[in-house]
Design a protein around this motif. Sequence first.
Motif, short mmCIF file in Angstrom:
data_model
loop_
_atom_site.label_atom_id
_atom_site.label_comp_id
_atom_site.label_asym_id
_atom_site.label_seq_id
_atom_site.Cartn_x
_atom_site.Cartn_y
_atom_site.Cartn_z
N LYS A 195 58.63 11.52 89.22
CA LYS A 195 59.04 10.12 89.07
C LYS A 195 57.81 9.25 88.83
CE LYS A 195 62.59 8.70 91.23
NZ LYS A 195 63.59 8.22 92.23
N LEU A 196 57.81 8.57 87.70
CA LEU A 196 56.74 7.64 87.34
C LEU A 196 57.06 6.31 88.02
CD1 LEU A 196 54.19 7.05 85.68
CD2 LEU A 196 55.69 6.52 83.73
N SER A 197 56.50 6.12 89.18
CA SER A 197 56.83 4.95 90.00
C SER A 197 55.74 4.73 91.03
CB SER A 197 58.17 5.16 90.72
OG SER A 197 58.09 6.30 91.59
N GLY A 198 55.63 3.52 91.53
CA GLY A 198 54.84 3.23 92.70
C GLY A 198 53.34 3.17 92.52
N ILE A 199 52.80 3.61 91.39
CA ILE A 199 51.37 3.89 91.34
C ILE A 199 50.49 2.64 91.31
CG2 ILE A 199 51.63 6.19 90.39
CD1 ILE A 199 50.99 5.09 87.64
N GLY A 225 55.78 17.06 80.92
CA GLY A 225 56.50 16.77 79.68
C GLY A 225 57.50 15.67 79.90
N PRO A 226 57.75 14.83 78.89
CA PRO A 226 58.65 13.69 79.07
C PRO A 226 60.05 14.05 79.53
CG PRO A 226 57.37 13.45 77.06
CD PRO A 226 57.10 14.83 77.57
N ASP A 227 60.54 15.25 79.20
CA ASP A 227 61.88 15.65 79.62
C ASP A 227 61.98 15.95 81.11
OD1 ASP A 227 63.03 15.37 77.14
OD2 ASP A 227 62.69 17.44 76.56
N LEU A 258 54.31 7.76 72.83
CA LEU A 258 55.28 8.86 72.75
C LEU A 258 56.23 8.64 71.58
CD1 LEU A 258 56.27 9.19 76.53
CD2 LEU A 258 54.48 10.43 75.30
N SER A 259 56.91 9.69 71.21
CA SER A 259 57.95 9.56 70.18
C SER A 259 59.13 8.80 70.76
CB SER A 259 58.41 10.94 69.71
OG SER A 259 59.15 11.59 70.74
N GLU A 260 60.02 8.36 69.89
CA GLU A 260 61.20 7.63 70.35
C GLU A 260 62.01 8.47 71.33
OE1 GLU A 260 65.18 5.36 68.56
OE2 GLU A 260 63.66 6.17 67.21
N ALA A 261 62.20 9.77 71.01
CA ALA A 261 62.97 10.65 71.88
C ALA A 261 62.28 10.84 73.22
CB ALA A 261 63.18 12.00 71.21
N GLU A 262 60.96 10.92 73.21
CA GLU A 262 60.22 11.09 74.46
C GLU A 262 60.28 9.83 75.31
OE1 GLU A 262 56.85 14.33 72.99
OE2 GLU A 262 56.51 12.18 72.67
N ARG A 263 60.18 8.67 74.68
CA ARG A 263 60.29 7.42 75.44
C ARG A 263 61.67 7.31 76.07
NH1 ARG A 263 57.68 5.35 70.81
NH2 ARG A 263 59.60 4.33 70.10
N PHE A 264 62.69 7.68 75.33
CA PHE A 264 64.05 7.62 75.88
C PHE A 264 64.19 8.56 77.08
CE2 PHE A 264 68.40 9.16 76.23
CZ PHE A 264 69.10 7.96 76.30
N ALA A 265 63.59 9.74 76.99
CA ALA A 265 63.68 10.69 78.10
C ALA A 265 63.11 10.09 79.38
CB ALA A 265 62.95 11.99 77.75
N VAL A 266 61.91 9.52 79.29
CA VAL A 266 61.28 8.95 80.48
C VAL A 266 62.03 7.72 80.97
CG1 VAL A 266 59.18 7.91 81.40
CG2 VAL A 266 59.01 9.84 79.80
N ALA A 267 62.46 6.89 80.05
CA ALA A 267 63.09 5.62 80.41
C ALA A 267 64.48 5.80 81.02
CB ALA A 267 63.19 4.70 79.19
N GLN A 268 65.24 6.78 80.52
CA GLN A 268 66.58 6.96 81.07
C GLN A 268 67.20 8.34 80.88
OE1 GLN A 268 69.96 5.01 78.83
NE2 GLN A 268 68.30 3.68 78.14
N GLY A 269 66.77 9.10 79.88
CA GLY A 269 67.42 10.38 79.61
C GLY A 269 67.28 11.38 80.75
N THR A 270 66.06 11.54 81.27
CA THR A 270 65.85 12.46 82.38
C THR A 270 66.63 12.00 83.60
OG1 THR A 270 63.64 12.96 81.55
CG2 THR A 270 64.12 13.61 83.80
N ALA A 271 66.65 10.71 83.85
CA ALA A 271 67.39 10.18 85.00
C ALA A 271 68.87 10.48 84.88
CB ALA A 271 67.16 8.68 85.11
N ARG A 272 69.42 10.32 83.69
CA ARG A 272 70.85 10.59 83.51
C ARG A 272 71.17 12.05 83.81
NH1 ARG A 272 73.69 6.48 81.47
NH2 ARG A 272 72.58 4.77 80.43
N ARG A 273 70.28 12.94 83.41
CA ARG A 273 70.52 14.36 83.66
C ARG A 273 70.32 14.72 85.14
NH1 ARG A 273 66.52 16.14 81.06
NH2 ARG A 273 65.21 16.96 82.75
N VAL A 274 69.22 14.28 85.72
CA VAL A 274 68.89 14.66 87.10
C VAL A 274 69.89 14.10 88.09
CG1 VAL A 274 67.19 14.26 88.93
CG2 VAL A 274 66.44 15.03 86.67
N TYR A 275 70.25 12.85 87.91
CA TYR A 275 71.15 12.20 88.87
C TYR A 275 72.61 12.19 88.37
CZ TYR A 275 66.83 10.63 91.07
OH TYR A 275 65.61 10.58 91.69
#
Length: 278
Positions: A195-199, A225-227, A258-275
């Motif tokens: 999680k990219l947070s708090g730093i 990796g962004p995913d 990052l690429s558009e797909a990579e930015r989306f992964a960090v911003a919300q895509g990974t979160a949607r999958r994990v949670y």
Amino acid sequence: MEFIDTHQHLILRDRLGYGWTAQIPALATGDFGLADYHALVAGRGITGTVFMETGVDDADYRAEARLVAGLIGAGGMLGQIASCRPGEAGFAGWMDEAAGLGTVGFRRILHVVPDDVSQTAAFRADLRAIGRAGLSFDMCFLARQLGLARDLARACDDQVLVLDHCGVPDIAGGAFDTWAAGITALADLPHVVCKLSGITAYCAPGTATVALLRQWVDHVLASFGPDRVLWGGDWPVVNLGSGLPGWIDMSRELLAGLSEAERFAVAQGTARRVYRLG
């Protein structure tokens, strides 16, 4: 770039106890509620939030989750990561109740308890029960404890584990190398995400800049990796660093390469999958 904030705290003192804030002047008084949060992020591209348990006093952690359950669905809150106590009596019953409270994951803050708590067989058995339920577990360890985090992750290798706050690096002290080695070792385990947070709160006061944070964030992105990276605001604790609007702006700049797909992964895509947010 629209973000899902996977680390939204609330401080509601008239209903819950927050003893940990007493020694932190910026957080020691007053409430930090939903209206305050929404005023800060208005127009800044926050498309949804996940409430993160706020480390309330032990007597209140179930009451917190019950209270937050009534807020889910309002103001973009998509679910909650509830506090839990793996290895302690009553854990299974709490898991069952929490399933009806909009819970999308669990957390136990592990840097405030003895190091051996996460190493016990009972703790790990209950953690695996979270995995069998299809839910993630957020790991909150300090940089010096990243070896413990890896031991725990290796013992619970069939579930998703989230390392909060990039493993709490000592940015103010410039302690990059040891932290970086711990991050690399954890990233070798494919079921762990970061999680990219708090730093910004780990920088010396007034020093948090994109230039200072760049090598730390780049190492997380290169390792996981962004995913396998997701974003969090960590409000109101982020007030100890850049503040939430400042962190959002810094994050956009830090991820711009990052690429558009990579930015989306960090911003919300990974979160949607994990949670499992859809």
